[in-house]
Design a protein around this motif. Structure first.
Motif, short mmCIF file in Angstrom:
data_model
loop_
_atom_site.label_atom_id
_atom_site.label_comp_id
_atom_site.label_asym_id
_atom_site.label_seq_id
_atom_site.Cartn_x
_atom_site.Cartn_y
_atom_site.Cartn_z
N CYS A 75 0.84 -1.22 0.00
CA CYS A 75 0.00 0.00 0.00
C CYS A 75 0.86 1.25 0.00
N LEU A 104 -6.81 -4.66 -1.99
CA LEU A 104 -5.76 -3.69 -1.67
C LEU A 104 -6.04 -2.35 -2.32
N VAL A 108 -6.41 1.26 -0.53
CA VAL A 108 -5.56 2.39 -0.92
C VAL A 108 -6.41 3.60 -1.27
#
Length: 353
Positions: A75, A104, A108
């Motif tokens: 990240c 993910l 983010v």
């Protein structure tokens, strides 16, 4: 144009998805558009996406593929790249990939500049029917699954089944496990229909049915206070097995669907013992999953290690491990406590025959 399913966000297919993508990216809605891929989808799926999308892309951000890289460290690299390329609060992140990329990438986006819009374009069967739908985002903490994250809905999910042509058989089977789960927890007719289909004979209507089942549950309970817990069937033990195999140097890594398939057989045994699942249906479930997934053996030490890993399950409350089990095929029940000895018994049942 109408969304394909009733859920907390819009889900579109094929030509409608392409038209909606063009519409949403047009005008001055977004200052910059970024695409997140992994190394596999960059090679196999990005060219197709670029044919679908006629709008300029400010940057392609690529991460390494696999659950091992679903981490805060990854990240940080993506956040850095977004910042370096001038991403701001009016930017859009398009997540093009499987479950790792959508999980993910969603996290983010939800945290960059305190939140930017994101669109999920799943490229695996697992991501299409499960990971990209519902707004759960996040990353792993070491080998412990999905410990860090938020629930943040994408602006939309765009499904192009053509991406499935890029997958190997093992990946299709992994996604098919989640489709079978949808039948087990909510719809015995769908379960029976899937049982009559070879796993490679998926089609758009089956994918839509699975998305409709999951999307309908999420729409009623987006933050998992009640009915959404039904989607956890097979995952309490399955996630622990997946984590154990990630950590072990003597075990091959299991795909998510492979681990959840084991978890569903184990938790079906618990269902037979605790919530009324019949012996006939238990045996049916076991036979079905063993048709598609090679059985795995576990030693006594491994079983105890896996059971111990369950204490980290994010669904636990007040120190209690809560299971979703089956009263019958198509009827799941939530918040069931399971004694330790039955957990061990479930592994013995799974490995017997």
């Amino acid at each position: 144009m109408e969304a394909a399913v009733e859920t907390t966000h819009e889900i579109y297919f094929n030509d409608v998805a392409k038209a909606i993508l063009h519409q949403k990216l047009g005008g001055q809605r977004y200052s910059k558009i970024f695409v997140l891929v992994d190394e596999n989808t960059k090679t196999h799926c990005l060219p197709l996406f670029q044919n679908l999308c006629s709008h300029p892309i400010e940057g392609i951000i690529s991460i390494k593929p696999g659950e091992t890289y679903k981490t805060i460290a990854t990240c940080s690299k993506v956040w850095d790249q977004l910042s370096e390329m001038g991403g701001d609060r009016k930017s859009l992140l398009i997540n093009l990939g499987g479950g790792v990329v959508t999980d993910l990438g969603g996290f983010v986006a939800a945290t960059f500049k305190r939140g930017i819009d994101f669109i999920n374009i799943p490229t695996t069967l697992l991501a299409m029917v499960d990971a990209s739908v519902g707004g759960k985002t996040g990353v792993d903490l070491g080998v412990l699954k999905n410990q860090i994250g938020v629930i943040q809905q994408p602006k939309m999910v765009l499904v192009f089944p053509e991406f499935l042509k890029t997958l190997e058989e093992r990946q299709i089977k992994s996604g098919f496990a989640e489709m079978l789960k949808h039948g087990l927890i909510m719809d015995d007719t769908y379960w029976n229909h899937l049982r009559s289909e070879a796993f490679s004979h998926y089609d758009q209507e089956l994918i839509k049915t699975s998305i409709k089942i999951k999307g309908g549950i999420v729409a009623k309970d987006p933050t998992e206070q009640n009915i959404r817990k039904k989607l956890n069937f097979g995952h309490t033990l399955g996630h622990a097995i997946e984590s154990y195999c990630l950590e072990s140097t003597e075990r091959d890594t299991l795909l998510h669907g492979e681990a959840i398939a084991i978890g569903m057989v184990l938790e079906s045994y618990l269902s037979h013992k605790l919530t009324g699942l019949s012996k006939i249906e238990l045996e049916e479930i076991k036979r079905e999953f063993k048709k598609y997934f090679t059985p795995v053996s576990f030693s006594k030490v491994e079983i105890e290690t896996i059971i111990a890993l369950m204490k980290h399950d994010k669904k636990n409350q007040h120190g209690n491990i809560n299971f979703t089990l089956l009263a019958s095929i198509g009827n799941a029940v939530i918040n069931i406590r399971v004694p330790h000895e039955l957990l061990v018994e479930s592994f013995l049942y799974y490995m017997d025959g």
